[in-house]
Design an enzyme around this catalytic site. Sequence first.
Site, mmCIF file in Angstrom:
data_model
loop_
_atom_site.group_PDB
_atom_site.id
_atom_site.type_symbol
_atom_site.label_atom_id
_atom_site.label_comp_id
_atom_site.label_asym_id
_atom_site.label_seq_id
_atom_site.Cartn_x
_atom_site.Cartn_y
_atom_site.Cartn_z
ATOM 1 N N ASP A 25 -28.208 24.249 14.714
ATOM 2 C CA ASP A 25 -27.041 24.591 15.513
ATOM 3 C C ASP A 25 -25.761 24.509 14.674
ATOM 4 O OD1 ASP A 25 -27.278 21.835 15.235
ATOM 5 O OD2 ASP A 25 -27.080 21.378 17.358
ATOM 6 N N ASP B 216 -22.393 19.719 10.055
ATOM 7 C CA ASP B 216 -21.163 18.931 10.138
ATOM 8 C C ASP B 216 -20.971 18.233 8.786
ATOM 9 O OD1 ASP B 216 -18.970 17.714 11.453
ATOM 10 O OD2 ASP B 216 -20.170 16.035 12.115
#
Length: 183
Positions: free
Chosen positions: A104, A107
Amino acid sequence: MRAADIQDDLTDILVTEEEIHAKLEELAAQVATDYSGKDLLLVGVLKGAVMVMADFSRRLPMNASMDWMAVSSYGASTKSSGVVQIRKDLDTDLHGKHVLIVEDIIDSGLTLSWLLENFESRGAESIEVLALLRKPEAAKVQIDCKYVGFDIPNEFVVGYGLDYAESYRNLRDVAVLAPHVYS
Ligand code: IMP
Ligand code: MG
Protein backbone atom coordinates in the site's frame (compact mmCIF):
# COMPACT_ATOMS: atom_id res chain seq x y z
CA MET A 1 -17.61 5.11 1.21
CA ARG A 2 -16.29 8.20 -0.51
CA ALA A 3 -14.41 11.08 1.14
CA ALA A 4 -17.58 13.19 0.96
CA ASP A 5 -19.33 10.73 3.30
CA ILE A 6 -16.89 11.47 6.14
CA GLN A 7 -15.82 15.03 5.30
CA ASP A 8 -15.37 16.06 8.96
CA ASP A 9 -12.74 13.37 9.57
CA LEU A 10 -10.54 14.39 6.67
CA THR A 11 -8.58 17.41 5.53
CA ASP A 12 -7.24 16.94 1.99
CA ILE A 13 -8.14 14.27 -0.51
CA LEU A 14 -4.77 13.32 -1.98
CA VAL A 15 -5.74 10.69 -4.54
CA THR A 16 -9.22 9.79 -5.75
CA GLU A 17 -10.43 6.31 -6.57
CA GLU A 18 -10.55 7.26 -10.25
CA GLU A 19 -6.91 8.38 -10.21
CA ILE A 20 -5.89 5.18 -8.41
CA HIS A 21 -7.64 2.98 -10.98
CA ALA A 22 -6.07 4.85 -13.92
CA LYS A 23 -2.62 4.50 -12.35
CA LEU A 24 -3.07 0.79 -11.63
CA GLU A 25 -4.11 0.24 -15.24
CA GLU A 26 -0.83 1.86 -16.35
CA LEU A 27 1.28 -0.13 -13.89
CA ALA A 28 -0.44 -3.38 -14.87
CA ALA A 29 0.41 -2.87 -18.53
CA GLN A 30 4.02 -2.11 -17.60
CA VAL A 31 4.31 -5.17 -15.33
CA ALA A 32 2.81 -7.46 -17.99
CA THR A 33 5.42 -6.26 -20.49
CA ASP A 34 8.27 -6.67 -18.01
CA TYR A 35 7.21 -10.18 -16.93
CA SER A 36 6.13 -11.52 -20.29
CA GLY A 37 6.79 -15.29 -20.46
CA LYS A 38 7.74 -15.44 -16.79
CA ASP A 39 6.24 -17.22 -13.81
CA LEU A 40 5.00 -14.25 -11.75
CA LEU A 41 4.04 -14.43 -8.08
CA LEU A 42 2.28 -11.45 -6.54
CA VAL A 43 2.82 -11.18 -2.79
CA GLY A 44 0.44 -8.87 -0.93
CA VAL A 45 1.28 -7.50 2.47
CA LEU A 46 -1.76 -7.75 4.73
CA LYS A 47 -3.88 -5.94 5.55
CA GLY A 48 -3.20 -2.61 3.86
CA ALA A 49 -2.44 -3.99 0.40
CA VAL A 50 -5.74 -5.85 -0.03
CA MET A 51 -7.37 -3.13 -2.17
CA VAL A 52 -4.26 -2.52 -4.28
CA MET A 53 -3.86 -6.25 -4.89
CA ALA A 54 -7.53 -6.70 -5.83
CA ASP A 55 -7.58 -3.80 -8.28
CA PHE A 56 -4.07 -4.20 -9.67
CA SER A 57 -4.17 -7.98 -10.20
CA ARG A 58 -7.49 -7.85 -12.05
CA ARG A 59 -6.09 -5.24 -14.43
CA LEU A 60 -3.01 -7.35 -15.13
CA PRO A 61 -3.32 -8.79 -18.66
CA MET A 62 -1.42 -11.98 -17.82
CA ASN A 63 -1.71 -14.90 -15.43
CA ALA A 64 -0.06 -14.61 -12.03
CA SER A 65 -0.17 -16.51 -8.76
CA MET A 66 -1.04 -14.70 -5.57
CA ASP A 67 0.07 -15.15 -2.00
CA TRP A 68 -0.14 -13.12 1.19
CA MET A 69 2.05 -12.30 4.08
CA ALA A 70 1.16 -10.57 7.34
CA VAL A 71 3.91 -8.80 9.22
CA SER A 72 4.04 -6.42 12.12
CA SER A 73 6.69 -4.10 13.26
CA TYR A 74 7.25 -4.53 16.95
CA GLY A 75 9.07 -2.33 19.42
CA ALA A 76 8.14 0.83 21.22
CA SER A 77 5.52 3.31 20.02
CA THR A 78 3.80 3.73 16.69
CA LYS A 79 7.03 4.26 14.79
CA SER A 80 8.32 1.44 12.66
CA SER A 81 11.30 -0.12 14.42
CA GLY A 82 12.56 -2.10 11.47
CA VAL A 83 12.28 -5.24 13.59
CA VAL A 84 9.60 -7.24 11.89
CA GLN A 85 7.57 -10.17 13.10
CA ILE A 86 5.91 -12.58 10.68
CA ARG A 87 2.24 -13.02 11.63
CA LYS A 88 1.31 -15.08 8.60
CA ASP A 89 3.94 -16.55 6.34
CA LEU A 90 3.70 -17.36 2.64
CA ASP A 91 2.26 -20.69 1.51
CA THR A 92 4.47 -20.63 -1.58
CA ASP A 93 8.05 -21.82 -2.05
CA LEU A 94 9.91 -18.89 -3.62
CA HIS A 95 12.57 -20.94 -5.39
CA GLY A 96 12.71 -19.98 -9.07
CA LYS A 97 9.81 -17.52 -8.73
CA HIS A 98 9.69 -13.98 -9.99
CA VAL A 99 8.24 -12.19 -6.99
CA LEU A 100 6.46 -8.85 -7.09
CA ILE A 101 5.69 -7.52 -3.63
CA VAL A 102 2.48 -5.48 -3.64
CA GLU A 103 2.34 -2.80 -0.95
CA ASP A 104 0.00 0.00 0.00
CA ILE A 105 2.61 2.52 1.10
CA ILE A 106 6.32 2.99 1.67
CA ASP A 107 6.81 5.21 4.69
CA SER A 108 10.17 4.76 6.46
CA GLY A 109 10.91 1.80 4.20
CA LEU A 110 11.99 -0.30 7.18
CA THR A 111 9.33 -3.01 6.79
CA LEU A 112 10.05 -3.51 3.11
CA SER A 113 13.78 -3.47 3.57
CA TRP A 114 13.40 -6.34 6.06
CA LEU A 115 11.00 -8.20 3.75
CA LEU A 116 13.31 -7.87 0.76
CA GLU A 117 16.20 -9.34 2.70
CA ASN A 118 14.01 -12.14 4.00
CA PHE A 119 12.77 -13.02 0.50
CA GLU A 120 16.26 -12.94 -0.97
CA SER A 121 17.30 -15.67 1.45
CA ARG A 122 14.47 -17.90 0.15
CA GLY A 123 15.88 -18.34 -3.34
CA ALA A 124 13.54 -16.21 -5.44
CA GLU A 125 14.67 -15.73 -9.03
CA SER A 126 13.89 -12.01 -8.87
CA ILE A 127 12.20 -9.65 -6.42
CA GLU A 128 10.63 -6.28 -7.21
CA VAL A 129 8.27 -3.95 -5.37
CA LEU A 130 5.05 -2.24 -6.42
CA ALA A 131 3.74 0.38 -4.01
CA LEU A 132 0.65 2.50 -4.57
CA LEU A 133 1.97 5.32 -2.38
CA ARG A 134 5.35 6.53 -1.25
CA LYS A 135 6.38 9.26 1.20
CA PRO A 136 9.83 10.33 -0.02
CA GLU A 137 10.37 12.68 2.96
CA ALA A 138 9.81 9.88 5.48
CA ALA A 139 12.41 7.49 4.06
CA LYS A 140 14.86 6.09 6.61
CA VAL A 141 16.23 3.52 4.21
CA GLN A 142 16.25 3.68 0.44
CA ILE A 143 14.00 1.09 -1.17
CA ASP A 144 14.49 0.21 -4.79
CA CYS A 145 10.81 0.30 -5.76
CA LYS A 146 10.32 -0.38 -9.47
CA TYR A 147 6.62 0.48 -9.65
CA VAL A 148 5.30 3.49 -7.70
CA GLY A 149 1.79 4.90 -7.98
CA PHE A 150 2.01 8.29 -6.28
CA ASP A 151 4.54 10.20 -4.21
CA ILE A 152 2.72 11.98 -1.39
CA PRO A 153 3.68 14.44 1.37
CA ASN A 154 4.79 13.18 4.78
CA GLU A 155 1.32 13.14 6.37
CA PHE A 156 -0.77 10.39 7.89
CA VAL A 157 -3.23 9.17 5.30
CA VAL A 158 -6.14 6.75 5.35
CA GLY A 159 -8.30 4.99 2.81
CA TYR A 160 -7.98 2.45 0.04
CA GLY A 161 -6.78 -0.15 2.54
CA LEU A 162 -4.86 2.19 4.81
CA ASP A 163 -6.19 2.46 8.32
CA TYR A 164 -6.13 4.47 11.49
CA ALA A 165 -6.79 2.01 14.36
CA GLU A 166 -8.37 -0.44 11.86
CA SER A 167 -10.81 2.23 10.71
CA TYR A 168 -11.17 3.95 7.30
CA ARG A 169 -9.82 1.04 5.23
CA ASN A 170 -13.08 1.02 3.24
CA LEU A 171 -12.73 4.63 2.14
CA ARG A 172 -12.42 4.56 -1.66
CA ASP A 173 -10.08 7.56 -1.86
CA VAL A 174 -6.78 8.32 -0.12
CA ALA A 175 -7.06 11.30 2.22
CA VAL A 176 -5.26 13.05 5.06
CA LEU A 177 -6.82 12.30 8.44
CA ALA A 178 -7.94 15.40 10.36
CA PRO A 179 -5.91 15.99 13.55
CA HIS A 180 -9.00 16.00 15.79
CA VAL A 181 -9.53 12.30 15.03
CA TYR A 182 -6.26 11.38 16.81
CA SER A 183 -7.27 12.98 20.10
P1 IMP B 1 7.36 1.56 7.02
O1 IMP B 1 8.06 0.34 7.55
O2 IMP B 1 7.62 2.76 7.87
O3 IMP B 1 7.64 1.83 5.56
O4 IMP B 1 5.82 1.34 7.25
C1 IMP B 1 5.06 0.65 6.39
C2 IMP B 1 3.67 0.37 6.93
O5 IMP B 1 3.19 1.33 7.89
C3 IMP B 1 2.73 0.45 5.77
O6 IMP B 1 2.68 -0.76 5.06
C4 IMP B 1 1.43 0.85 6.42
O7 IMP B 1 0.75 -0.31 6.85
C5 IMP B 1 1.85 1.67 7.62
N1 IMP B 1 1.74 3.13 7.29
C6 IMP B 1 2.75 3.95 6.95
N2 IMP B 1 2.31 5.19 6.70
C7 IMP B 1 0.97 5.15 6.88
C8 IMP B 1 -0.08 6.15 6.75
O8 IMP B 1 0.12 7.33 6.40
N3 IMP B 1 -1.34 5.73 7.01
C9 IMP B 1 -1.63 4.44 7.37
N4 IMP B 1 -0.69 3.49 7.49
C10 IMP B 1 0.60 3.83 7.25
MG1 MG C 1 1.21 -2.25 4.93
